[in-house]
Design a protein around this motif. Structure first.
Motif, PDB file in Angstrom:
ATOM      1  N   ASP A   1       0.830  -1.209   0.000  1.00 26.82           N
ATOM      2  CA  ASP A   1       0.000   0.000   0.000  1.00 26.82           C
ATOM      3  C   ASP A   1       0.860   1.253   0.000  1.00 26.82           C
ATOM      4  O   ASP A   1       2.076   1.195   0.198  1.00 26.82           O
ATOM      5  CB  ASP A   1      -0.994   0.002   1.181  1.00 26.82           C
ATOM      6  N   GLY A   2       0.224   2.380  -0.281  1.00 30.31           N
ATOM      7  CA  GLY A   2       0.938   3.657  -0.301  1.00 30.31           C
ATOM      8  C   GLY A   2       0.452   4.513  -1.456  1.00 30.31           C
ATOM      9  O   GLY A   2      -0.658   4.344  -1.955  1.00 30.31           O
ATOM     10  N   LYS A   3       1.319   5.410  -1.912  1.00 31.61           N
ATOM     11  CA  LYS A   3       0.997   6.254  -3.074  1.00 31.61           C
ATOM     12  C   LYS A   3       0.972   5.382  -4.329  1.00 31.61           C
ATOM     13  O   LYS A   3       1.798   4.459  -4.458  1.00 31.61           O
ATOM     14  CB  LYS A   3       2.071   7.342  -3.244  1.00 31.61           C
ATOM     15  N   ASP A   4       0.085   5.703  -5.234  1.00 29.57           N
ATOM     16  CA  ASP A   4      -0.129   4.913  -6.443  1.00 29.57           C
ATOM     17  C   ASP A   4       1.183   4.533  -7.151  1.00 29.57           C
ATOM     18  O   ASP A   4       1.459   3.355  -7.416  1.00 29.57           O
ATOM     19  CB  ASP A   4      -1.032   5.735  -7.378  1.00 29.57           C
ATOM     20  N   ALA A   5       2.025   5.547  -7.413  1.00 26.97           N
ATOM     21  CA  ALA A   5       3.248   5.303  -8.181  1.00 26.97           C
ATOM     22  C   ALA A   5       4.188   4.364  -7.430  1.00 26.97           C
ATOM     23  O   ALA A   5       4.770   3.433  -8.019  1.00 26.97           O
ATOM     24  CB  ALA A   5       3.945   6.630  -8.465  1.00 26.97           C
ATOM     25  N   ASN A   6       4.311   4.587  -6.104  1.00 23.95           N
ATOM     26  CA  ASN A   6       5.205   3.724  -5.308  1.00 23.95           C
ATOM     27  C   ASN A   6       4.711   2.286  -5.302  1.00 23.95           C
ATOM     28  O   ASN A   6       5.502   1.341  -5.376  1.00 23.95           O
ATOM     29  CB  ASN A   6       5.255   4.192  -3.844  1.00 23.95           C
ATOM     30  N   VAL A   7       3.397   2.144  -5.184  1.00 23.84           N
ATOM     31  CA  VAL A   7       2.829   0.791  -5.130  1.00 23.84           C
ATOM     32  C   VAL A   7       3.178   0.044  -6.417  1.00 23.84           C
ATOM     33  O   VAL A   7       3.624  -1.112  -6.377  1.00 23.84           O
ATOM     34  CB  VAL A   7       1.295   0.852  -4.907  1.00 23.84           C
ATOM     35  N   LYS A   8       3.017   0.731  -7.555  1.00 23.35           N
ATOM     36  CA  LYS A   8       3.312   0.076  -8.849  1.00 23.35           C
ATOM     37  C   LYS A   8       4.766  -0.402  -8.877  1.00 23.35           C
ATOM     38  O   LYS A   8       5.067  -1.524  -9.265  1.00 23.35           O
ATOM     39  CB  LYS A   8       3.089   1.068  -9.987  1.00 23.35           C
TER      40      LYS A   8
END
Ligand SMILES: Cc1cc2nc3c(=O)[nH]c(=O)nc-3n(C[C@H](O)[C@H](O)[C@H](O)COP(=O)(O)OP(=O)(O)OC[C@H]3O[C@@H](n4cnc5c(N)ncnc54)[C@H](O)[C@@H]3O)c2cc1C
Length: 459
Positions: A282-289
């Motif tokens: 989980d986390g910010k969208d870009a980091n998760v990717k």
């Protein structure tokens, strides 16, 4: 004292609508998740701190045992009235008193269901991370008393990491407040931490202030199949050593997999799968990717048979439903089970699993199923056995060996379920005499007559 006199007195103290004394009612409070049976003399349903104080003042004077109880989902007998007396049921003190988004805090009564708090906090885009697999039915009061962990422990910590302050009623009925509603406070000893995990033996919580954090923007879930448990454990180690802290990192062994096969048609598990990792990022969208891609690379390097990302929230929920179903599903292997929740340093996970397999060879009539929070080193070891005293004794002997090995590897005999009366005989495996005496002295100071949850933690 005659029960009728006690009931008359309690009726006067908290109102007769809050006093249950028929056998049918009392039977409902004779159990918890440990499947023991001890029938209380009376069940009380306090509605306020003052009720709790009145009850304790009276019980202390009359030296009547008092057993606080949330949802009764504890697995070590914590809320079981082992010596009769009063069960204090907190399910009617279940109000969320305040959520203050600018302070990142919430104050609740102890009977609030954990998931209810999580859901209410989410309306403010806030997150209460402690997430025992029982979150849908266990209470915050029970969670605090057990210092419950759960699936988010690796990244977010356990219940104790979120408790800022407590209103506690002591054994003599006096009311104290520990800690502050601030994120920091180092004024004097940390009494809050003393009460967290005290299993209802030091005082009774009537208000709990928790810390909240911002709700993560995005959650992705990966189900990964492996041919061997070694590949799964190695993957988990490498994920963490690559500086990724998953929101959840769960391990499921072959025996546990066999129990959940077919539970949901959508999830087909091939025969060659001998271990599974269920991973939430989980986390910010870009980091998760980025982190999901890195994890996919790591598991492939560790010979994963398949990595399946959940397509949407529904699929994610289904995967977690399957994970949460393991514990009850184990009864398809054998009618009886003993569930241990050892925790070892992460680097010793393979060693403890291999020691358990070796120990099991000396107990061929018993089956073992392991699953749990591998990211924390916290594995639920389930010894499954048939009916009968002989089988039970064998299972207990096996557990004793496992617990001794756990302590030898620098681990602990309970990562999150507590000691209760189920594990008190093993406490000395881990806690040396001097530390044990300090614990007993603290208990005596706060509860000199021993009315609070007697028969728990200590032999
Ligand atoms: C299917 C299942 C899955 C589970 N998964 C997990 C998991 O992932 N992680 C985990 O940590 N545990 C887990 N548990 C164990 C259990 O749910 C937790 O220990 C939980 O915190 C117990 O909450 P409860 O409300 O049911 O408390 P109870 O079982 O009623 O009581 C637990 C203890 O808290 C004390 N207590 C209750 N209320 C108060 C109060 N107001 N003041 C003082 N003491 C109080 C009781 O005396 C007792 O000692 C699981 C249990 C089940 C059945």
């Amino acid at each position: 004292m005659k029960t009728t006199i006690m009931i008359d007195a309690l009726n006067r103290l908290i109102g007769k609508e809050n006093v249950l004394y028929t056998l049918e009612d009392r039977l409902c409070y004779a159990y918890d998740g440990s499947k023991q049976k001890h029938i209380p003399d009376v069940v009380l349903r306090p509605r306020s701190t003052q009720h709790v104080s009145n009850i304790l003042q009276y019980a202390n004077e009359q030296e009547i045992p008092v057993y606080p109880r949330g949802a009764g989902s504890g697995l070590t007998g914590g809320s079981v009235p082992a010596q009769g007396g009063i069960v204090m049921d907190f399910t009617h003190m279940n109000r969320i008193l305040e959520i203050i988004p600018e302070d990142l805090t919430a104050t609740v009564e102890p009977g609030v269901i954990t998931q209810t708090l999580q859901n209410e906090a989410a309306k403010y885009k806030l997150f209460y991370p402690p997430d025992p697999a029982s979150a849908a039915f266990s209470t915050i009061g029970g969670n605090v008393a057990e210092c419950s962990g759960g699936i988010t422990g690796l990244k977010y910590g356990v219940t104790r990491d979120y408790i800022l302050s407590l209103e506690v009623v002591l054994a003599d009925g006096s009311i104290i407040h520990t800690g502050r509603k601030t994120l920091k406070s180092v004024t004097g000893y940390d009494l809050t931490r003393l009460f967290v995990g005290s299993e209802g033996t030091l005082g009774i919580f009537t208000q709990i202030t928790v810390k909240l954090i911002p709700l993560p923007e995005k959650i992705e879930t990966l189900l990964v199949f492996f041919a061997t448990p070694q590949d799964a454990v190695q993957s988990a180690t490498q994920i963490i050593s690559n500086n990724i802290l998953p929101r959840a990192l769960e391990f499921i062994d072959k025996s546990s997999i066999d129990c959940i096969k077919g539970y949901k048609q959508e999830i087909q598990i091939p025969e060659e799968v001998n271990a599974i990792l269920l991973i939430d990022i989980d986390g910010k969208d870009a980091n998760v990717k980025t982190e999901v891609s890195l994890i996919e690379k790591i598991v492939v390097e560790n010979h994963a048979l398949k990595a399946i990302p959940a397509k949407d929230v529904k699929e994610r929920d289904t995967l977690w439903e399957v994970r949460r179903a393991i514990s009850p599903a184990l009864y398809t292997i054998a009618p009886f089970k003993i569930n241990e929740d050892i925790c070892v340093p992460r680097s010793r996970i393979l060693e403890i699993l291999s020691r358990i397999a070796n120990i099991n060879k000396r107990y061929p009539s018993l089956k073992v199923a392991n699953f749990g929070h591998i990211g924390d080193g916290n594995i639920h070891i389930n010894i499954l056995h048939e009916e009968g005293d002989q089988q039970r004794i064998l299972a207990e002997n096996m557990i004793e060996e496992i617990l001794r090995n756990t302590v030898e590897l620098g681990g602990t005999i309970s990562g999150e379920h507590g000691i209760g009366n189920v594990k008190s005989r093993y406490l000395s495996f881990e806690v040396p005499p001097q530390e044990l005496q300090i614990m007993k002295d603290i208990k005596h100071l706060l509860d000199p007559k021993g009315i609070l949850n007697p028969g728990k933690i200590f032999l």
